[in-house]
Enzyme design. Structure first.
Site, PDB file in Angstrom:
ATOM      1  N   LYS A  22     -40.512  51.061  29.729  1.00 11.27           N
ATOM      2  CA  LYS A  22     -41.469  50.568  28.651  1.00 11.27           C
ATOM      3  C   LYS A  22     -41.608  48.868  28.574  1.00 11.27           C
ATOM      4  O   LYS A  22     -42.741  48.305  28.710  1.00 11.27           O
ATOM      5  CB  LYS A  22     -41.301  51.441  27.341  1.00 11.27           C
ATOM      6  CG  LYS A  22     -42.357  50.924  26.328  1.00 11.27           C
ATOM      7  CD  LYS A  22     -41.835  50.396  25.315  1.00 11.27           C
ATOM      8  CE  LYS A  22     -42.755  49.892  24.143  1.00 11.27           C
ATOM      9  NZ  LYS A  22     -42.131  48.949  22.985  1.00 11.27           N
ATOM     10  N   CYS A 117     -44.310  48.453  15.591  1.00  9.04           N
ATOM     11  CA  CYS A 117     -43.503  49.380  14.646  1.00  9.04           C
ATOM     12  C   CYS A 117     -43.125  48.277  13.454  1.00  9.04           C
ATOM     13  O   CYS A 117     -42.928  47.038  13.988  1.00  9.04           O
ATOM     14  CB  CYS A 117     -42.403  49.607  15.255  1.00  9.04           C
ATOM     15  SG  CYS A 117     -42.703  51.133  16.613  1.00  9.04           S
ATOM     16  N   ARG A 122     -40.488  40.024  12.037  1.00  8.16           N
ATOM     17  CA  ARG A 122     -40.468  39.675  13.084  1.00  8.16           C
ATOM     18  C   ARG A 122     -41.273  38.310  13.504  1.00  8.16           C
ATOM     19  O   ARG A 122     -42.342  38.414  13.924  1.00  8.16           O
ATOM     20  CB  ARG A 122     -40.710  40.728  14.282  1.00  8.16           C
ATOM     21  CG  ARG A 122     -39.881  42.023  13.990  1.00  8.16           C
ATOM     22  CD  ARG A 122     -39.935  43.182  15.284  1.00  8.16           C
ATOM     23  NE  ARG A 122     -41.380  43.991  14.985  1.00  8.16           N
ATOM     24  CZ  ARG A 122     -41.575  44.676  15.914  1.00  8.16           C
ATOM     25  NH1 ARG A 122     -40.954  44.902  16.994  1.00  8.16           N
ATOM     26  NH2 ARG A 122     -42.767  45.259  15.672  1.00  8.16           N
ATOM     27  N   ASP A 306     -32.296  49.397  19.961  1.00 10.64           N
ATOM     28  CA  ASP A 306     -33.194  50.517  20.045  1.00 10.64           C
ATOM     29  C   ASP A 306     -32.647  51.812  20.505  1.00 10.64           C
ATOM     30  O   ASP A 306     -33.392  52.659  20.486  1.00 10.64           O
ATOM     31  CB  ASP A 306     -34.030  50.419  21.399  1.00 10.64           C
ATOM     32  CG  ASP A 306     -35.299  49.235  20.959  1.00 10.64           C
ATOM     33  OD1 ASP A 306     -35.556  48.890  20.066  1.00 10.64           O
ATOM     34  OD2 ASP A 306     -35.925  48.677  22.099  1.00 10.64           O
ATOM     35  N   ARG A 398     -45.783  56.032  22.191  1.00 13.91           N
ATOM     36  CA  ARG A 398     -46.045  54.785  22.493  1.00 13.91           C
ATOM     37  C   ARG A 398     -45.125  54.214  23.654  1.00 13.91           C
ATOM     38  O   ARG A 398     -44.917  53.502  24.286  1.00 13.91           O
ATOM     39  CB  ARG A 398     -45.759  53.803  21.266  1.00 13.91           C
ATOM     40  CG  ARG A 398     -46.694  53.797  20.393  1.00 13.91           C
ATOM     41  CD  ARG A 398     -46.464  52.722  19.247  1.00 13.91           C
ATOM     42  NE  ARG A 398     -46.353  51.465  20.049  1.00 13.91           N
ATOM     43  CZ  ARG A 398     -45.388  50.582  19.515  1.00 13.91           C
ATOM     44  NH1 ARG A 398     -44.430  50.971  18.631  1.00 13.91           N
ATOM     45  NH2 ARG A 398     -45.002  49.533  20.357  1.00 13.91           N
TER      46      ARG A 398
END
Length: 421
Positions: A22, A117, A122, A306, A398
């Site tokens: 991804k 998200c 960030r 992640d 997603r």
């Protein structure tokens, strides 16, 4: 809206194959803006982030054609506008790669501020710092990022923090800039190497991807007509590894690069989970009680942030007290309250979660609030006693292709239903 219904308590068994990465795909689609003519991308995952980015390319005047469900040809020849001002830009964080790609193509760019998200602050300061070093002027007003230049030139850029997004964005801007750009303290993730390989195949001159110093010698143009195959998704790989361990199953995971998940493999072995590596596969199986562990997330090749929420679920089943220290994002722990609904015993202090394992978890109505937390809740539901209902499936879609069908193929009792069913 869709939701997942999962009846837990069934060990996963069988074989599953991993989709394309991804994080590569969402950078390669904007990178196609730099190519003269068309390019073909194989092993592209069929996920909502990819669909959105392809729609953005189409809205800008480009075109794309699916050769099969995981192969797409993109042609950006007819794109003449440096602007990407669309509401869908706010639906994903990776839309910020349009900034570097448009700057590289036109020397100017105007985009909507990215979304994605929400797991902490960030900033894009490292991106902007690099663009400015190459001669761009950046203004942010009313949610729009506007970049202008009289032509980008090579520069020496030292990233103050290791940033995957900034590393890729600066690579995109630099491939056609005049002179040599050096990025120091660059991120080393496998998908950075994948993006560099794609660009090099089209005629770019990038050296050092995968190390902390990347050098890009600008070229006049990138030539289309090439085919690039995306690497397997290391986070999907890790998700299935952890799910197998959590359900006390036995699964062989194929179409992977084992080196990309070495940090997870090492931790699972430490926790008494069986792991056997093949050339392009990995088998995970139950060996008995799961040991406690302490984990700190770090940039690659460290333990990936992640996989943090998924690993927290497994630690709930370990014997004793474990900790997770989040070294990347400050709001990664939003999944904790949902796991507590299922009976988990987790306490969060700052960036550290203390997890008392060995407690029974049971099915509950829970909600995904970001992509990886959603995957963690699926794992928790698969391992739990009773039925769980997970909403917020749009977050999971997603980044995971057919996650429900893949788990079902391994024996899980999992279905996707609409709210009105």
């Amino acid at each position: 809206m869709s939701k997942l219904l999962i009846n837990g308590g069934r060990p996963l068994h069988g074989e599953v194959y991993i989709s394309g990465c991804k994080n590569s795909a969402v950078a390669l689609i904007p990178a196609a803006l730099l190519v003269d003519g068309s390019c073909t991308i194989e092993n592209i995952p069929n996920i909502s982030d990819v669909i959105i980015l392809l729609d953005i390319i189409k809205c800008m005047g480009g075109s794309f054609t699916y050769i099969d469900k995981n192969t797409v040809t993109i042609d950006t020849t007819n794109i003449s506008d440096h602007r990407a001002i669309f509401n869908c830009m706010k639906k994903l964080r990776a839309s910020y790669y349009m900034l570097g790609a448009l700057l590289g193509r036109f020397g100017k760019a105007e985009i909507d501020f990215p979304g994605g998200c929400d797991f902490g602050f960030r900033p894009m300061d490292q991106h902007i710092k690099g663009f400015e070093a190459m001669g761009a002027k950046i203004d942010v007003e009313h949610g729009i990022i506007n970049a202008t230049s009289e032509g980008l030139t090579g520069a020496h850029i030292y990233l103050d923090v290791v940033s995957v997004g900034a590393t890729i964005n600066l690579m995109l801007a630099a491939v056609k800039a005049e002179g040599i750009t050096t990025i120091e303290n660059a991120a080393k993730e496998p998908h950075i190497v994948d993006v560099a390989n794609f660009l090099n195949a089209m005629g770019a001159n990038i050296r050092g991807a995968g190390t902390d110093i990347i050098k890009i010698k600008g070229v006049e143009k990138l030539i289309g007509g090439n085919v690039h195959c995306i690497i397997p998704d290391q986070i999907e790989t890790g998700t299935f590894m952890i799910a197998t361990a959590a359900t006390k199953g036995d699964v062989t995971i194929g179409n992977i690069i084992p080196k990309h998940v070495e940090s997870l493999t090492a931790k699972l072995l430490e926790m008494n989970v069986g792991v056997e590596q093949g050339e392009d596969s990995i088998r995970v199986y139950n060996k008995g009680p799961i040991n406690k562990a302490n984990i700190k997330t770090l940039p690659y090749p460290g333990f990936p942030t992640d996989l943090h929420p998924q690993m927290a679920v497994l630690l709930c089943m370990a014997e004793g007290v474990s900790t997770i220290t989040e070294g990347v994002w400050d709001l990664r722990f939003q999944y904790v309250d949902e796991l507590k609904r299922m009976g988990a015993n987790i306490k969060v202090e700052g960036r550290i979660a203390v997890i008392e394992g060995g407690k029974k978890i049971t099915g509950a109505k829970i909600r995904a609030m970001d992509l990886r937390a959603g995957a963690a809740l699926v794992i928790a539901a698969l391992a739990a006693e009773g039925q769980s209902e997970i909403s917020g499936v749009n977050y999971i879609n997603r980044g995971y292709e057919n996650l429900d069908k893949k788990f079902a193929s391994l024996g899980a009792d999992i279905v996707t239903v609409n709210d009105n069913e």
